[in-house]
Design a protein around this motif. Structure first.
Motif, PDB file in Angstrom:
ATOM      1  N   TYR A   1      54.642   7.125  87.724  1.00  0.00           N
ATOM      2  CA  TYR A   1      55.417   7.876  88.638  1.00  0.00           C
ATOM      3  C   TYR A   1      56.751   8.186  87.974  1.00  0.00           C
ATOM      4  CZ  TYR A   1      51.308   7.405  91.564  1.00  0.00           C
ATOM      5  OH  TYR A   1      50.416   7.346  92.279  1.00  0.00           O
ATOM      6  N   PRO A   2      56.983   8.858  86.834  1.00  0.00           N
ATOM      7  CA  PRO A   2      58.378   9.108  86.657  1.00  0.00           C
ATOM      8  C   PRO A   2      59.239  10.102  87.080  1.00  0.00           C
ATOM      9  CG  PRO A   2      56.829  10.156  84.950  1.00  0.00           C
ATOM     10  CD  PRO A   2      56.039   9.341  86.211  1.00  0.00           C
ATOM     11  N   THR A   3      58.750  10.812  88.179  1.00  0.00           N
ATOM     12  CA  THR A   3      59.392  11.439  89.049  1.00  0.00           C
ATOM     13  C   THR A   3      59.289  11.001  90.607  1.00  0.00           C
ATOM     14  OG1 THR A   3      58.908  13.476  87.416  1.00  0.00           O
ATOM     15  CG2 THR A   3      59.765  13.982  89.673  1.00  0.00           C
TER      16      THR A   3
ATOM     17  N   ASP B   1      63.510   0.966  91.095  1.00  0.00           N
ATOM     18  CA  ASP B   1      64.133   0.938  89.627  1.00  0.00           C
ATOM     19  C   ASP B   1      64.340   2.559  89.396  1.00  0.00           C
ATOM     20  OD1 ASP B   1      63.692  -1.609  89.443  1.00  0.00           O
ATOM     21  OD2 ASP B   1      61.719  -1.351  88.984  1.00  0.00           O
ATOM     22  N   VAL B   2      65.377   3.267  89.976  1.00  0.00           N
ATOM     23  CA  VAL B   2      65.752   4.715  89.682  1.00  0.00           C
ATOM     24  C   VAL B   2      66.154   4.945  88.305  1.00  0.00           C
ATOM     25  CG1 VAL B   2      66.159   5.129  92.357  1.00  0.00           C
ATOM     26  CG2 VAL B   2      67.928   4.320  90.870  1.00  0.00           C
ATOM     27  N   ARG B   3      66.761   3.752  87.874  1.00  0.00           N
ATOM     28  CA  ARG B   3      67.652   4.148  86.575  1.00  0.00           C
ATOM     29  C   ARG B   3      66.467   4.254  85.544  1.00  0.00           C
ATOM     30  NH1 ARG B   3      71.026  -0.132  88.350  1.00  0.00           N
ATOM     31  NH2 ARG B   3      73.068   0.454  88.393  1.00  0.00           N
ATOM     32  N   TYR B   4      65.155   3.825  85.511  1.00  0.00           N
ATOM     33  CA  TYR B   4      64.224   3.735  84.544  1.00  0.00           C
ATOM     34  C   TYR B   4      63.301   4.977  84.561  1.00  0.00           C
ATOM     35  CZ  TYR B   4      65.876  -0.791  84.140  1.00  0.00           C
ATOM     36  OH  TYR B   4      66.723  -2.056  83.855  1.00  0.00           O
ATOM     37  N   ARG B   5      63.437   5.748  85.846  1.00  0.00           N
ATOM     38  CA  ARG B   5      62.644   7.004  85.853  1.00  0.00           C
ATOM     39  C   ARG B   5      63.267   8.160  85.313  1.00  0.00           C
ATOM     40  NH1 ARG B   5      58.783   5.060  89.643  1.00  0.00           N
ATOM     41  NH2 ARG B   5      59.502   3.368  90.640  1.00  0.00           N
ATOM     42  N   GLU B   6      62.334   9.232  84.924  1.00  0.00           N
ATOM     43  CA  GLU B   6      62.902  10.339  84.439  1.00  0.00           C
ATOM     44  C   GLU B   6      63.800  11.162  85.274  1.00  0.00           C
ATOM     45  OE1 GLU B   6      59.809  12.328  82.473  1.00  0.00           O
ATOM     46  OE2 GLU B   6      59.373  10.774  81.143  1.00  0.00           O
TER      47      GLU B   6
ATOM     48  N   LEU C   1      66.333  23.209  89.343  1.00  0.00           N
ATOM     49  CA  LEU C   1      66.444  22.200  88.348  1.00  0.00           C
ATOM     50  C   LEU C   1      65.425  21.423  88.477  1.00  0.00           C
ATOM     51  CD1 LEU C   1      70.169  21.352  88.792  1.00  0.00           C
ATOM     52  CD2 LEU C   1      69.220  22.920  87.005  1.00  0.00           C
ATOM     53  N   LEU C   2      64.517  21.274  89.326  1.00  0.00           N
ATOM     54  CA  LEU C   2      63.621  20.059  89.414  1.00  0.00           C
ATOM     55  C   LEU C   2      62.198  20.456  88.643  1.00  0.00           C
ATOM     56  CD1 LEU C   2      62.383  17.305  90.624  1.00  0.00           C
ATOM     57  CD2 LEU C   2      61.664  18.932  92.672  1.00  0.00           C
ATOM     58  N   GLU C   3      61.787  19.797  87.779  1.00  0.00           N
ATOM     59  CA  GLU C   3      60.597  19.918  87.135  1.00  0.00           C
ATOM     60  C   GLU C   3      59.678  18.680  87.432  1.00  0.00           C
ATOM     61  OE1 GLU C   3      61.335  20.500  83.060  1.00  0.00           O
ATOM     62  OE2 GLU C   3      62.628  22.545  83.024  1.00  0.00           O
ATOM     63  N   TYR C   4      58.330  18.963  87.497  1.00  0.00           N
ATOM     64  CA  TYR C   4      57.505  17.801  88.007  1.00  0.00           C
ATOM     65  C   TYR C   4      56.189  18.087  87.495  1.00  0.00           C
ATOM     66  CZ  TYR C   4      55.638  20.607  91.796  1.00  0.00           C
ATOM     67  OH  TYR C   4      54.811  21.436  92.476  1.00  0.00           O
ATOM     68  N   HIS C   5      55.225  17.212  87.459  1.00  0.00           N
ATOM     69  CA  HIS C   5      53.906  17.256  87.432  1.00  0.00           C
ATOM     70  C   HIS C   5      53.326  16.441  88.552  1.00  0.00           C
ATOM     71  CE1 HIS C   5      54.143  18.508  83.281  1.00  0.00           C
ATOM     72  NE2 HIS C   5      55.117  17.454  83.226  1.00  0.00           N
ATOM     73  N   PRO C   6      52.413  17.193  89.331  1.00  0.00           N
ATOM     74  CA  PRO C   6      51.727  16.740  90.812  1.00  0.00           C
ATOM     75  C   PRO C   6      51.510  15.260  90.506  1.00  0.00           C
ATOM     76  CG  PRO C   6      51.282  19.012  90.480  1.00  0.00           C
ATOM     77  CD  PRO C   6      51.773  18.377  89.096  1.00  0.00           C
ATOM     78  N   GLU C   7      50.485  14.967  89.524  1.00  0.00           N
ATOM     79  CA  GLU C   7      49.892  13.709  89.479  1.00  0.00           C
ATOM     80  C   GLU C   7      50.758  12.510  88.980  1.00  0.00           C
ATOM     81  OE1 GLU C   7      49.870  15.786  85.474  1.00  0.00           O
ATOM     82  OE2 GLU C   7      49.043  16.303  87.591  1.00  0.00           O
ATOM     83  N   ALA C   8      52.032  12.921  88.577  1.00  0.00           N
ATOM     84  CA  ALA C   8      53.005  12.013  88.245  1.00  0.00           C
ATOM     85  C   ALA C   8      54.280  11.923  89.125  1.00  0.00           C
ATOM     86  CB  ALA C   8      53.269  12.022  86.720  1.00  0.00           C
ATOM     87  N   THR C   9      54.223  12.547  90.187  1.00  0.00           N
ATOM     88  CA  THR C   9      55.083  12.704  91.098  1.00  0.00           C
ATOM     89  C   THR C   9      54.887  11.850  92.490  1.00  0.00           C
ATOM     90  OG1 THR C   9      55.895  14.731  90.263  1.00  0.00           O
ATOM     91  CG2 THR C   9      56.739  14.174  92.373  1.00  0.00           C
ATOM     92  N   ALA C  10      55.907  11.335  93.015  1.00  0.00           N
ATOM     93  CA  ALA C  10      55.634  10.564  94.491  1.00  0.00           C
ATOM     94  C   ALA C  10      56.756  11.000  95.253  1.00  0.00           C
ATOM     95  CB  ALA C  10      55.884   9.061  94.297  1.00  0.00           C
ATOM     96  N   VAL C  11      56.609  11.238  96.417  1.00  0.00           N
ATOM     97  CA  VAL C  11      57.251  11.830  97.350  1.00  0.00           C
ATOM     98  C   VAL C  11      57.413  10.654  98.606  1.00  0.00           C
ATOM     99  CG1 VAL C  11      57.576  13.365  99.486  1.00  0.00           C
ATOM    100  CG2 VAL C  11      56.753  14.093  97.451  1.00  0.00           C
TER     101      VAL C  11
ATOM    102  N   LYS D   1      52.688   1.053  95.159  1.00  0.00           N
ATOM    103  CA  LYS D   1      51.879   2.094  94.401  1.00  0.00           C
ATOM    104  C   LYS D   1      52.592   2.760  93.402  1.00  0.00           C
ATOM    105  CE  LYS D   1      48.792   5.981  95.264  1.00  0.00           C
ATOM    106  NZ  LYS D   1      48.344   6.817  96.148  1.00  0.00           N
ATOM    107  N   ILE D   2      54.167   2.784  93.707  1.00  0.00           N
ATOM    108  CA  ILE D   2      54.813   3.538  92.657  1.00  0.00           C
ATOM    109  C   ILE D   2      55.732   2.644  91.902  1.00  0.00           C
ATOM    110  CG2 ILE D   2      54.612   5.742  94.061  1.00  0.00           C
ATOM    111  CD1 ILE D   2      57.536   5.012  95.061  1.00  0.00           C
ATOM    112  N   ARG D   3      55.478   1.349  91.774  1.00  0.00           N
ATOM    113  CA  ARG D   3      56.446   0.490  91.079  1.00  0.00           C
ATOM    114  C   ARG D   3      56.130   0.651  89.609  1.00  0.00           C
ATOM    115  NH1 ARG D   3      60.454  -1.927  93.580  1.00  0.00           N
ATOM    116  NH2 ARG D   3      59.505  -2.986  95.534  1.00  0.00           N
ATOM    117  N   SER D   4      55.135   1.245  89.133  1.00  0.00           N
ATOM    118  CA  SER D   4      55.045   1.520  87.504  1.00  0.00           C
ATOM    119  C   SER D   4      55.840   2.854  87.516  1.00  0.00           C
ATOM    120  CB  SER D   4      53.684   1.698  87.125  1.00  0.00           C
ATOM    121  OG  SER D   4      53.425   2.115  85.925  1.00  0.00           O
TER     122      SER D   4
END
Length: 374
Positions: free
Chosen positions: A247-249, A271-276, A323-333, A240-243
């Protein structure tokens, strides 16, 4: 011209009148060269599946079949047996180079070598093994191809133990040579000769505790008789979070041996290197019980993953992090570490209005394999 014509007619008449001469015998007693060629026999013999080279080798056999009156019943039977033998040899040669399903005819357990062992915590050790990963010797279903799988280990014939890997899944790029060989491909200048399987050795790190037994907890480079078996489970459901754009966060929540799975995800399972932004919240009983403390700076420098070690709940650590900034719809836990870690993650997601929660207990869908269809 009239004399020449009379001479030709005279010669023909003499040949017809005296067939006992050498020339007459050759002309009257034998068919023409065209009737003796292989094409005449080919028209009168049914197809037997033999190639052109095989037909030349069994020319005498074909003559016997074309003229059964001149050959006995025993000779005809021998000819048929010889043709069947040639056809069987051809089929065997064709099957020798047929592509095979990788690793299905090999043992499920392979030998391993202990490379290193160290103590992470008073009751937690890391054991590094050198294991066989070649697709010729280990099938895909039995390999470590996804983070979240469990490794099976035996020591000198003991019962199998399920251990948590603390290293990235095996790199698929290392299987280039074995897969080409399994397909039957040949490189320039290579000949079709029997060859030994291509071995591909890779490192596997696992976490062990005293509860796993002294024979496993005390493993060292001097230990022999170590075997690694099929890896259990299907791995974390990360589809689900491959993209990385959706899910940049990503927020990792680890507790207990879940830090091993978090390490596997950071070093190659995602792919942690490609996420924000990727942040690891590591919950410990106290500040002195931190595993992989030396690797945390390496994770930040090489992979851009920031680690927050805390002793309170995940929600409190999340609220205290400035330090953490996030958007709920673009974040995965992603929660790692058992039921308690999942409950803490659910509390965090509810408070932060994050709708995507990946649990370690929910594995991805099982794969279907070509050899069995299961």
């Amino acid at each position: 011209r009239q004399k020449m014509a009379r001479g030709v007619r005279t010669t023909r008449a003499m040949a017809a009148a005296a067939p006992t001469t050498t020339t007459g015998a050759m002309m009257a007693g034998h068919p023409s060269r065209r009737s003796r060629g292989p094409k005449a026999f080919r028209r009168s013999i049914p197809s037997c599946g033999i190639s052109s080279g095989g037909a030349r080798d069994c020319w005498s056999a074909c003559r016997a079949l074309a003229d059964p009156a001149g050959a006995g019943a025993a000779d005809a039977s021998e000819v048929v047996d010889e043709l069947k033998k040639l056809k069987q040899e051809k089929l065997e040669r064709a099957g020798k180079y047929r592509a095979k399903v990788a690793g299905t005819e090999t043992p499920e357990w392979t030998g391993a070598r202990v490379v290193a062992a160290r103590e992470l915590l008073p009751k937690l050790r890391e054991v590094v093994l050198e294991v066989e990963t070649s697709r010729e010797l280990v099938s895909l279903r039995n390999s470590y191809c996804a983070a979240g799988k469990l490794a099976q280990l035996k020591v000198k014939g003991s019962d199998a133990l399920a251990l948590t890997p603390a290293s990235a899944p095996f790199a698929p790029e290392a299987q280039h040579g074995p897969l080409l060989k399994l397909r039957g491909d040949l490189t320039a200048g290579q000949t079709k000769l029997p060859e030994d399987p291509i071995e591909v050795k890779q490192r596997l790190s696992v976490l062990v505790t005293p509860d796993d037994g002294d024979h496993v907890y005390t493993l060292s480079p001097d230990t022999s008789g170590v075997e690694v078996g099929p890896f259990l489970g299907a791995g974390l459901n990360l589809r689900k979070i491959r993209s990385v754009y959706n899910y940049p966060t990503v927020i990792l929540l680890a507790e207990g041996q879940g830090i091993g799975t978090a390490k596997a995800l950071i070093e190659g399972g995602m792919d942690v290197r490609y996420r924000e932004s990727v942040t690891l919240f590591y919950k410990v009983p106290h500040q002195e019980s931190v595993a992989f403390a030396e690797e945390q700076q390496q994770w930040l420098d090489q992979y851009g993953v920031r680690t927050v070690v805390h002793t309170e709940s995940f929600l409190d650590a999340f609220d205290d992090d400035e330090l953490l900034e996030y958007h709920p719809e673009a974040t995965a836990v992603i929660s790692l570490g058992g039921e308690e870690a999942e409950r803490g993650a659910e509390e965090l997601c509810e408070d932060a209005e994050i709708g995507t929660h990946i649990r370690a207990s929910e594995e991805m869908q099982e794969m279907h394999y070509a050899d069995t269809g299961r």
